[in-house]
Design an enzyme around this catalytic site. Sequence first.
Site, PDB file in Angstrom:
ATOM      1  N   HIS A   7     -39.827 -47.194 -50.210  1.00 43.75           N
ATOM      2  CA  HIS A   7     -39.585 -47.669 -48.852  1.00 43.75           C
ATOM      3  C   HIS A   7     -38.156 -48.172 -48.680  1.00 43.75           C
ATOM      4  O   HIS A   7     -37.469 -48.457 -49.653  1.00 43.75           O
ATOM      5  CB  HIS A   7     -40.574 -48.775 -48.440  1.00 43.75           C
ATOM      6  CG  HIS A   7     -40.530 -50.020 -49.272  1.00 43.75           C
ATOM      7  ND1 HIS A   7     -41.340 -50.225 -50.367  1.00 43.75           N
ATOM      8  CD2 HIS A   7     -39.771 -51.146 -49.171  1.00 43.75           C
ATOM      9  CE1 HIS A   7     -41.089 -51.410 -50.891  1.00 43.75           C
ATOM     10  NE2 HIS A   7     -40.140 -51.998 -50.192  1.00 43.75           N
ATOM     11  N   GLU A 130     -35.134 -52.797 -55.136  1.00 40.67           N
ATOM     12  CA  GLU A 130     -36.451 -53.188 -55.629  1.00 40.67           C
ATOM     13  C   GLU A 130     -36.989 -52.022 -56.456  1.00 40.67           C
ATOM     14  O   GLU A 130     -36.869 -50.861 -56.045  1.00 40.67           O
ATOM     15  CB  GLU A 130     -37.386 -53.454 -54.436  1.00 40.67           C
ATOM     16  CG  GLU A 130     -38.800 -53.854 -54.835  1.00 40.67           C
ATOM     17  CD  GLU A 130     -39.698 -54.108 -53.619  1.00 40.67           C
ATOM     18  OE1 GLU A 130     -39.370 -53.672 -52.496  1.00 40.67           O
ATOM     19  OE2 GLU A 130     -40.753 -54.750 -53.805  1.00 40.67           O
TER      20      GLU A 130
HETATM   21 CO    CO Z   1     -39.717 -53.998 -50.562  1.00 36.32          CO
END
Ligand code: CO
Length: 134
Positions: A7, A130
């Site tokens: 994402h 991330e």
């Molecule tokens: Co995230």
Amino acid sequence: MIGRLNHVAIVVPDIAAASATYRRTLGAGVSEPCPLPAHGVTVVFVELPNTKIELLEPLGPTSPVARFLQRNPAGGMHHLCYEVDDIIAARDKLRAEGAKVLGDGEPRLGAHDKPVLFLHPKDFCGTLIELEQA
Ligand code: CO
């Protein structure tokens, strides 16, 4: 080592307005807002054919994204999330390469209840990264 783009996260000042932008203006499938007090955010997932967009609104006074919003009042791109097969192996390789893993370096459960780690933007072209064990 990194796999799919899981994402792109965007911090927004008004998650209802941002949801409407993605739903109406851009014609995307958008989830209902989901408060995650443990993470200090309310999140909306935008499902795209090849990835997701996470819209994040600060939740509570100690939200980790509150300062980001102070510096970027209109909102902005906050981080990219790449999938890895083995987050511990990925962490150890990155540390060996000299990259800075944020926090204590122990994976914690992210917004999808999968183990995640964050990497300092200075090592990755100015972008907070991330890693999620998919
Ligand atoms: Co995230």
